[in-house]
Write a protein that holds these residues in place. Structure first.
Motif, PDB file in Angstrom:
ATOM      1  N   ILE A 145       0.870  -1.303   0.154  1.00 11.11           N
ATOM      2  CA  ILE A 145       0.055   0.110  -0.113  1.00 11.11           C
ATOM      3  C   ILE A 145       0.924   1.293   0.115  1.00 11.11           C
ATOM      4  CG2 ILE A 145      -1.657   1.448   1.424  1.00 11.11           C
ATOM      5  CD1 ILE A 145      -2.733  -1.329   2.087  1.00 11.11           C
ATOM      6  N   ARG A 146       1.814   1.237   0.993  1.00 13.78           N
ATOM      7  CA  ARG A 146       2.552   2.441   0.925  1.00 13.78           C
ATOM      8  C   ARG A 146       3.523   2.752  -0.327  1.00 13.78           C
ATOM      9  NH1 ARG A 146       2.467   4.375   5.965  1.00 13.78           N
ATOM     10  NH2 ARG A 146       2.013   2.898   7.866  1.00 13.78           N
ATOM     11  N   LEU A 147       4.162   1.450  -0.729  1.00 15.28           N
ATOM     12  CA  LEU A 147       5.248   1.748  -1.793  1.00 15.28           C
ATOM     13  C   LEU A 147       4.392   1.732  -3.371  1.00 15.28           C
ATOM     14  CD1 LEU A 147       7.793  -0.501  -0.406  1.00 15.28           C
ATOM     15  CD2 LEU A 147       7.801   1.827  -0.440  1.00 15.28           C
ATOM     16  N   HIS A 148       3.334   1.019  -3.444  1.00 20.70           N
ATOM     17  CA  HIS A 148       2.884   0.914  -4.732  1.00 20.70           C
ATOM     18  C   HIS A 148       1.353   1.613  -5.137  1.00 20.70           C
ATOM     19  CE1 HIS A 148       5.988  -1.926  -5.731  1.00 20.70           C
ATOM     20  NE2 HIS A 148       5.555  -2.498  -4.553  1.00 20.70           N
ATOM     21  N   MET A 149       0.747   1.847  -3.885  1.00 15.22           N
ATOM     22  CA  MET A 149      -0.397   2.555  -4.225  1.00 15.22           C
ATOM     23  C   MET A 149      -0.484   3.903  -3.979  1.00 15.22           C
ATOM     24  SD  MET A 149      -3.111  -0.307  -2.358  1.00 15.22           S
ATOM     25  CE  MET A 149      -4.525   0.770  -2.728  1.00 15.22           C
ATOM     26  N   MET A 150       0.471   4.347  -3.018  1.00 18.95           N
ATOM     27  CA  MET A 150       0.625   5.762  -2.585  1.00 18.95           C
ATOM     28  C   MET A 150       1.467   6.544  -3.477  1.00 18.95           C
ATOM     29  SD  MET A 150      -1.913   5.578  -0.755  1.00 18.95           S
ATOM     30  CE  MET A 150      -2.106   7.625  -0.387  1.00 18.95           C
ATOM     31  N   THR A 151       1.939   6.112  -4.785  1.00 24.50           N
ATOM     32  CA  THR A 151       2.888   6.757  -5.651  1.00 24.50           C
ATOM     33  C   THR A 151       2.194   8.116  -6.198  1.00 24.50           C
ATOM     34  OG1 THR A 151       2.330   5.583  -7.465  1.00 24.50           O
ATOM     35  CG2 THR A 151       4.423   4.942  -5.831  1.00 24.50           C
ATOM     36  N   PRO A 152       2.700   9.160  -6.112  1.00 31.17           N
ATOM     37  CA  PRO A 152       2.263  10.492  -6.500  1.00 31.17           C
ATOM     38  C   PRO A 152       1.773  10.352  -8.025  1.00 31.17           C
ATOM     39  CG  PRO A 152       4.292  10.839  -5.675  1.00 31.17           C
ATOM     40  CD  PRO A 152       4.091   9.493  -5.589  1.00 31.17           C
ATOM     41  N   GLU A 153       2.417   9.532  -8.744  1.00 34.11           N
ATOM     42  CA  GLU A 153       2.477   9.489 -10.135  1.00 34.11           C
ATOM     43  C   GLU A 153       1.090   9.011 -10.687  1.00 34.11           C
ATOM     44  OE1 GLU A 153       5.491   6.400  -9.262  1.00 34.11           O
ATOM     45  OE2 GLU A 153       5.150   8.560  -8.936  1.00 34.11           O
ATOM     46  N   LYS A 154       0.833   8.078  -9.727  1.00 34.22           N
ATOM     47  CA  LYS A 154      -0.689   7.368  -9.954  1.00 34.22           C
ATOM     48  C   LYS A 154      -2.019   8.246  -9.906  1.00 34.22           C
ATOM     49  CE  LYS A 154       1.222   2.699  -9.790  1.00 34.22           C
ATOM     50  NZ  LYS A 154       0.676   1.427  -9.596  1.00 34.22           N
ATOM     51  N   SER A 194      -6.594   8.827  -0.907  1.00 38.61           N
ATOM     52  CA  SER A 194      -5.823   9.883  -0.051  1.00 38.61           C
ATOM     53  C   SER A 194      -4.900   9.077   0.897  1.00 38.61           C
ATOM     54  CB  SER A 194      -6.602  10.820   0.723  1.00 38.61           C
ATOM     55  OG  SER A 194      -7.268  10.090   1.598  1.00 38.61           O
ATOM     56  N   GLN A 195      -3.873   9.554   1.397  1.00 43.15           N
ATOM     57  CA  GLN A 195      -3.030   9.191   2.713  1.00 43.15           C
ATOM     58  C   GLN A 195      -3.917   8.750   3.772  1.00 43.15           C
ATOM     59  OE1 GLN A 195       0.245   8.449   2.262  1.00 43.15           O
ATOM     60  NE2 GLN A 195       0.565   7.529   4.289  1.00 43.15           N
ATOM     61  N   GLU A 196      -4.921   9.623   4.106  1.00 43.53           N
ATOM     62  CA  GLU A 196      -5.675   9.298   5.455  1.00 43.53           C
ATOM     63  C   GLU A 196      -6.478   7.735   5.107  1.00 43.53           C
ATOM     64  OE1 GLU A 196      -7.974  12.456   6.925  1.00 43.53           O
ATOM     65  OE2 GLU A 196      -9.487  11.102   7.427  1.00 43.53           O
ATOM     66  N   LEU A 197      -6.896   7.714   3.686  1.00 38.89           N
ATOM     67  CA  LEU A 197      -7.736   6.575   3.608  1.00 38.89           C
ATOM     68  C   LEU A 197      -6.739   5.477   3.550  1.00 38.89           C
ATOM     69  CD1 LEU A 197     -10.353   5.373   2.749  1.00 38.89           C
ATOM     70  CD2 LEU A 197      -9.885   5.661   0.379  1.00 38.89           C
TER      71      LEU A 197
END
Length: 91
Positions: free
Chosen positions: A61-70, A75-78
């Motif tokens: 989740i942190r490394l692949h889902m939360m990348t800014p380019e996607k 959101s980070q909170e979600l």
């Protein structure tokens, strides 16, 4: 060693501990140990696997889902809420 390599080494070490626990279950079954002892060993392995799964899922989740380019990602909170939910489920 990079941050990712250190994390990978930690995960591999956890797998080795779990493998040792599984070997212990096999020995206990082979020697006819008490069922309660075998059940405790099984619970330990289940806990180790669940913990490992939680760690890998959190990293994903942190490394692949939360990348800014996607685009269109939560959101980070979600994402934090999702991590908390998964951790609670795996306990």
């Amino acid at each position: 060693m990079s941050h990712f390599d250190k994390e990978k080494a930690k995960l591999v070490a956890r797998i080795k501990r779990i493998r040792g626990q599984v070997d212990s279950i096999e020995r206990s079954l082979s020697t006819g140990d008490d069922c309660a002892d075998v059940l405790m060993l099984l619970a330990n392995v289940r806990g180790g696997i669940n913990s490992l799964m939680g760690e890998v899922l959190e990293d994903h989740i942190r490394l692949h889902m939360m990348t800014p380019e996607k685009n269109g990602l939560p959101s980070q909170e979600l994402a934090e809420d999702l991590i908390d939910l998964v951790r609670a489920y795996l306990k």
